[in-house]
Design a protein around this motif. Structure first.
Motif, PDB file in Angstrom:
ATOM      1  N   ASP A 284     -25.632  -3.810 -10.623  1.00  0.00           N
ATOM      2  CA  ASP A 284     -26.099  -5.145 -10.226  1.00  0.00           C
ATOM      3  C   ASP A 284     -27.550  -5.073  -9.777  1.00  0.00           C
ATOM      4  O   ASP A 284     -28.019  -4.040  -9.316  1.00  0.00           O
ATOM      5  N   VAL A 285     -28.218  -6.212  -9.874  1.00  0.00           N
ATOM      6  CA  VAL A 285     -29.644  -6.223  -9.553  1.00  0.00           C
ATOM      7  C   VAL A 285     -29.918  -5.766  -8.118  1.00  0.00           C
ATOM      8  O   VAL A 285     -30.829  -4.979  -7.866  1.00  0.00           O
ATOM      9  N   THR A 286     -29.127  -6.232  -7.168  1.00  0.00           N
ATOM     10  CA  THR A 286     -29.391  -5.848  -5.771  1.00  0.00           C
ATOM     11  C   THR A 286     -29.179  -4.351  -5.577  1.00  0.00           C
ATOM     12  O   THR A 286     -29.955  -3.687  -4.895  1.00  0.00           O
ATOM     13  N   VAL A 287     -28.134  -3.834  -6.219  1.00  0.00           N
ATOM     14  CA  VAL A 287     -27.860  -2.399  -6.102  1.00  0.00           C
ATOM     15  C   VAL A 287     -28.973  -1.608  -6.782  1.00  0.00           C
ATOM     16  O   VAL A 287     -29.417  -0.570  -6.281  1.00  0.00           O
ATOM     17  N   GLN A 288     -29.463  -2.151  -7.908  1.00  0.00           N
ATOM     18  CA  GLN A 288     -30.552  -1.515  -8.650  1.00  0.00           C
ATOM     19  C   GLN A 288     -31.729  -1.176  -7.747  1.00  0.00           C
ATOM     20  O   GLN A 288     -32.202  -0.050  -7.710  1.00  0.00           O
ATOM     21  N   ALA A 289     -32.196  -2.202  -6.995  1.00  0.00           N
ATOM     22  CA  ALA A 289     -33.375  -2.014  -6.156  1.00  0.00           C
ATOM     23  C   ALA A 289     -33.125  -0.924  -5.129  1.00  0.00           C
ATOM     24  O   ALA A 289     -33.986  -0.086  -4.857  1.00  0.00           O
ATOM     25  N   ARG A 290     -31.906  -0.918  -4.570  1.00  0.00           N
ATOM     26  CA  ARG A 290     -31.622   0.081  -3.547  1.00  0.00           C
ATOM     27  C   ARG A 290     -31.595   1.488  -4.120  1.00  0.00           C
ATOM     28  O   ARG A 290     -32.076   2.428  -3.506  1.00  0.00           O
ATOM     29  N   ILE A 291     -31.034   1.628  -5.335  1.00  0.00           N
ATOM     30  CA  ILE A 291     -30.965   2.964  -5.945  1.00  0.00           C
ATOM     31  C   ILE A 291     -32.385   3.449  -6.284  1.00  0.00           C
ATOM     32  O   ILE A 291     -32.737   4.608  -6.047  1.00  0.00           O
ATOM     33  N   LEU A 292     -33.216   2.534  -6.792  1.00  0.00           N
ATOM     34  CA  LEU A 292     -34.600   2.928  -7.115  1.00  0.00           C
ATOM     35  C   LEU A 292     -35.347   3.366  -5.856  1.00  0.00           C
ATOM     36  O   LEU A 292     -36.065   4.374  -5.853  1.00  0.00           O
ATOM     37  N   GLY A 293     -35.146   2.600  -4.772  1.00  0.00           N
ATOM     38  CA  GLY A 293     -35.776   2.972  -3.512  1.00  0.00           C
ATOM     39  C   GLY A 293     -35.323   4.341  -3.056  1.00  0.00           C
ATOM     40  O   GLY A 293     -36.132   5.173  -2.600  1.00  0.00           O
ATOM     41  N   LEU A 294     -34.028   4.580  -3.222  1.00  0.00           N
ATOM     42  CA  LEU A 294     -33.466   5.870  -2.825  1.00  0.00           C
ATOM     43  C   LEU A 294     -34.101   7.010  -3.625  1.00  0.00           C
ATOM     44  O   LEU A 294     -34.484   8.040  -3.069  1.00  0.00           O
TER      45      LEU A 294
END
Lengths: 328, 303, 326
Positions: C191-201
């Motif tokens: 999902d888009v919201t999860v995407q951003a968090r994984i990229l940040g990680l």
């Protein structure tokens, strides 16, 4: 988990009724009145009539709804269908027409010899099939793999009967490596001597189909994404195959294996016949030859019940192997 | 919205894809050869004579006059093998067609209509499936042999060989029925079928036009693999005394060989074994080729 | 700064029966410590095959036919990965190069627990005691922000969400503290919201573990968010490479321009979707000359005949085009 099994067993009820219905249709409705066969040529009409009453063949085939409406419950219940159900579900199969022996007793005494032949053949066969299939998947597209693929298709095409006849005539008869046939009176170590050749032939007959099937299953599994992950971790080919692939491949393997289990009890008809092993397979062939209807009826039902039992065991095994499956 | 109807072009290209493999083409040629031999057996036109007995010629090894040798009565083994082809092919063909028709019809009915029809058909095949296959065929063949039936006033008598075909056909449809039912359920909910239904197509037309073309390849594969297993089953049933009587069949020939082999008479066994071996080998290879050719997932990949 | 991984002239072909499909046709790039390179392109352009080639995990019938992949070693000269024997390459995978994949749903083995799978990544490379390994696994799971790592250790993949599984995949890739992390579409399935968090990680962990990251994606949004440099692939070649900001501001290759134009932007009245006309040709029919010419609005006579040589159009900005945009 208990409730799961209760539900599963309840689900089996219509199937069991279906099986009893099929045996009834085959052996009573199509098969007809057995009294002439059983009584023998010299029986008088009175004797035959007595026998007919004794066996319940004087009753109507189907339940009579008219009797039920008239309030005659006993009369309604007195028919061949209900009689067949009652004896089938209580495993009272009566006597063999040929030998006048209790069929239940015959089944009990035949199970041992059958298992002594089929269990080793099954275990050795399965072990070889999976090992060879693993080696093929391990070295896929190698010369070894391609040779095995060709040999297994060739193997499937050899008629089973020809293989047995050849083995018996040459391995046992001409070259004297094994006894030609026979089975010891008392169960003991000498059994090994007599079942060795039939086991060998049974294993050989199943090898081609088994290797082909398991090779496909295992190869499908090696294409899975998690295999790539394992390789990316630096796991070696052996670790990938035995650590990751085999445990996943067990799921389809179990499905295949369970189908075979009833045959362990029924034995291999042909092998038992050729090598005079007094098991259930021999009993069945003998019953067909002697037109022994009750025996065939009994073995059909018992075989189906064992199969259904094996299905329940599969569910347990699935839950054991696959964490995604829970028995609820 | 277009239906993914598999046009004639699709089948032509699939056929070409299958026959592009030399193995498949050779296999098909061998299969057609067997069918031709069987057909020849039926016409009786200049078929080799298997009936003449000549005790002075008993158990002669292969020679120019008798390429496959002779049996205990001095009959020509080659002629028996040819006649056996007729028996084997007709049993396997009858059984395959019977199983195909029952499996296809019941599977489509169950899958398309659902409800109590589905329940009933599912119950029927679950029941048949829980009886170990060999027992089921044995029971059917045993009960059906030499029976007389009265159907619509006409009397039918089932002789040995027909009992075998019937038993195999009446028990062999289960696997196909299951497959077709699953596929039909899958396709029933697809958009093109829903659309056709919304336009008021009758169920029969829908099944035939929309669903059937999508399950044909399953039927083809099951047919060719079923054919092999029926040939092997005929051998076993003949050996058990449930098959043909008084005429040669491959099963009877192999059965005869169990005593002959001890005296070194190998040619009858060899002839029947080879006959079975080649037809089942080629059917297996052809079945695999059909599967590879029709399964787009496998196209282009070397197996 | 010395690059950690240097790739040059990499070619990977797929041989199906007698046809040869060139999936990667001479690719050069390098990865530096603490930096992320984005590898971007449409599906089928060879970016995933490039990533797998670095690991030497190209599936059959694919084969690396030429090129070099040099890994920098702390002591001694660089190590040529493509000529290593398989047994030594195995010791590089997971230890020096970690990789995460697109499908978190299927990339974990369904029949083993999370703990077992992370543990394996450590144990194939380092002979540690049971307790030490366990502690490190829990530490890793904590590093990737998996909630409640002690009890997750005993969970099976199907009990986790997609994002959580991708976190576990990252933990596996990082288990032996690799120099290079290769991430093949790590957020596409999320999902888009999860995407951003994984990229940040991934960015945070890159800095903490001082890794070089290769981020393979088709999503220019991901590139903008998480990379310093970007390389654009088309039909098996890198057609343009530049610093991310520069590439977005001043693309030099008409293909890159097309890709950027196809991203809808808020506030723009008329957007031109599908700005690259036509479809990607198949690998079996790669056009002669510049392989992009059939779809290129600027193509001239020379484009049909000659494939363009790479040229510099600015600092660290390389493009393969006869008529680059200004």
């Amino acid at each position: 988990m208990l409730s799961y099994f209760i539900r599963r067993i309840l689900y089996l009820v219509p199937i069991l009724i279906g099986i009893a219905l099929i045996t009834f249709l085959l052996f009573r409705v199509v098969g007809g009145d057995p009294v002439d066969r059983v009584a023998g040529r010299y029986a008088t009409e009175e004797q035959k009539e007595e026998l007919r009453v004794q066996l319940g063949f004087d009753r109507p085939l189907w339940p009579q709804p008219g009797r039920l409406l008239a309030g005659d419950l006993d009369g309604f219940a007195r028919n061949q269908l209900f009689g067949h159900f009652a004896s089938t579900f209580t495993f009272r199969f009566g006597r063999s027409e040929q030998y006048r022996r209790s069929i239940s007793e015959m089944i009990r005494s035949g199970a041992g010899p059958s298992l002594s032949l089929t269990v080793p053949a099954f275990i050795i066969g399965l072990f070889l099939q999976i090992t060879i299939a693993m080696l093929c998947a391990f070295r896929r597209n190698s010369r070894f793999d391609r040779t095995v693929v060709v040999l297994s298709v060739l193997g499937i095409s050899v008629p089973y009967l020809a293989l047995i006849i050849f083995g018996q005539a040459y391995l046992a008869g001409r070259w004297g490596l094994f006894p030609i046939y026979g089975y010891p009176e008392r169960f003991g170590f000498s059994v090994v001597r007599y079942v060795a050749l039939p086991v060998l032939l049974g294993v050989a007959a199943g090898l081609g189909a088994g290797v082909r099937f398991y090779r496909t299953v295992i190869l499908d599994e090696t294409r899975a994404d998690y295999v790539r992950t394992a390789r990316a971790k630096g796991v070696g080919e052996g670790g990938v195959m035995f650590g990751h692939v085999l445990k996943n491949a067990l799921i389809p393997i179990i499905t295949q294996v369970v189908v075979v289990i009833p045959f362990l009890f029924l034995g291999s008809l042909l092998l038992e016949r050729f090598f005079s092993i007094p098991g259930l397979g021999f009993m069945l062939v003998d019953a067909v030859a002697g037109a022994d209807w009750p025996v065939i009826n009994a073995l059909t039902f018992v075989g189906a019940v064992i199969y259904l039992g094996a299905l329940l065991v599969t569910d347990l095994l699935y839950a054991l192997v696959d964490p995604r499956v829970t028995l609820k | 919205m277009t239906a993914p109807e598999k046009s004639r072009n699709y089948w032509l290209s699939a056929g070409r894809e299958v026959l592009r493999r030399p193995r498949a083409a050779v296999s098909l040629a061998v299969i057609l050869f067997y069918l031709a031999v069987a057909l020849w057996g039926f016409t009786g036109w200049k078929t080799p004579d298997w009936e003449t007995e000549n005790f002075e010629m008993a158990y002669r090894p292969p020679s120019r006059a008798h390429p496959f040798g002779t049996d205990i009565y001095g009959r020509d083994v080659l002629a028996k093998t040819v006649y056996g082809t007729r028996v084997a092919v007709s049993v396997a063909l009858t059984a395959s067609v019977l199983a195909l028709v029952i499996g296809l019809v019941l599977g489509l009915l169950a899958g398309y209509f659902g409800g109590w029809i589905d329940d009933l058909i599912t119950w029927l095949f679950s029941t048949l499936q829980s009886i170990p296959y060999i027992l089921l065929i044995l029971a059917f063949a045993f009960v059906l042999q030499d029976r007389t039936f009265t159907l619509f006033g006409a009397e039918f008598r089932i002789r040995g060989i027909n009992a075998v075909s019937l038993a195999l056909g009446l028990t062999g449809w289960v696997g196909l029925c299951r497959l077709i039912r699953g596929e039909a359920i899958k396709h029933r909910e697809r958009e093109y079928v829903l659309a056709a239904r919304a336009l008021g197509s009758s169920p029969g037309r829908l099944i035939v036009r929309q669903i059937l073309p999508n399950v044909v390849h399953l039927a083809v594969i099951t047919f060719s693999l079923g054919f092999v297993s029926y040939i092997h089953a005929e051998v076993i049933l003949s050996f058990l005394g449930l098959g043909v009587k008084h005429v040669p069949s491959w099963g009877v020939m192999i059965d005869d060989a169990k005593l002959e082999l001890f005296r070194g008479v190998w040619w009858q066994l060899a002839a029947a074994t080879a006959a079975i071996f080649f037809i089942s080998l080629t059917l297996h290879i052809f079945g695999d080729a059909v599967r590879d050719g029709l399964d787009p997932r496998l196209r282009g990949e070397r197996r | 700064m010395n690059p950690v991984l240097e790739v040059s002239g990499l070619r990977t072909h797929f041989g199906i029966e007698k046809r040869v499909l060139p999936a990667v046709r001479g690719v050069d790039f390098s990865l530096s410590r603490g930096r992320t390179l984005g590898l971007v392109g449409e599906s089928g352009c060879g970016k995933t095959v490039t990533a797998l080639s670095l690991m030497r995990l190209v599936p059959r019938p694919g084969r690396i036919v030429a090129g070099s992949v040099r890994l920098d070693r702390s002591g001694g000269g660089p190590l040529e990965l493509l000529s290593l024997p398989e047994s030594r390459m195995r010791r590089i995978r997971g230890r020096e190069l970690g990789m995460i994949f697109q499908e978190p749903m299927t990339s974990l083995n369904p029949v083993f627990t999370i703990g077992e799978q992370v543990r394996e990544a450590i144990r194939v490379h380092e002979p540690l005691g049971k307790k030490a390994v366990r502690e490190r696994v829990i530490g890793l799971l904590r590093d990737v922000n998996l909630p409640d790592p002690e009890s997750r250790y005993f969970d099976y993949p199907h009990q986790l969400s997609g994002g959580q599984r991708q976190r576990v995949m990252i933990a596996i890739a990082l288990a032996c503290n690799p120099k290079v992390l290769i991430a093949d579409e790590p957020t596409t399935a999320l999902d888009v919201t999860v995407q951003a968090r994984i990229l940040g990680l991934i960015s945070r962990l890159r800095d903490r573990y001082e890794m070089a990251v290769l981020l393979v994606t088709h999503d220019l949004g991901v590139v903008a968010q998480a990379t310093e440099r970007v390389a654009v692939m088309y039909l098996g070649r890198i057609v343009e490479a530049a610093a991310t900001r520069r590439l977005f501001k001043a693309p030099a290759h008409p293909y890159t321009r097309g890709l950027l134009d196809s991203v809808p932007r808020l506030g723009e009245e008329k957007r031109r979707l599908a700005a690259v006309r036509g479809a990607v040709p198949t690998l079996s029919r790669i056009p002669a000359g510049c392989s992009f010419h059939p779809r290129c609005p600027r193509a001239g006579e020379v484009c049909r005949r000659e494939s363009p040589a790479p040229r510099e159009v600015g600092e660290g900005h390389r493009v393969e085009c006869h008529f680059p945009l200004e």
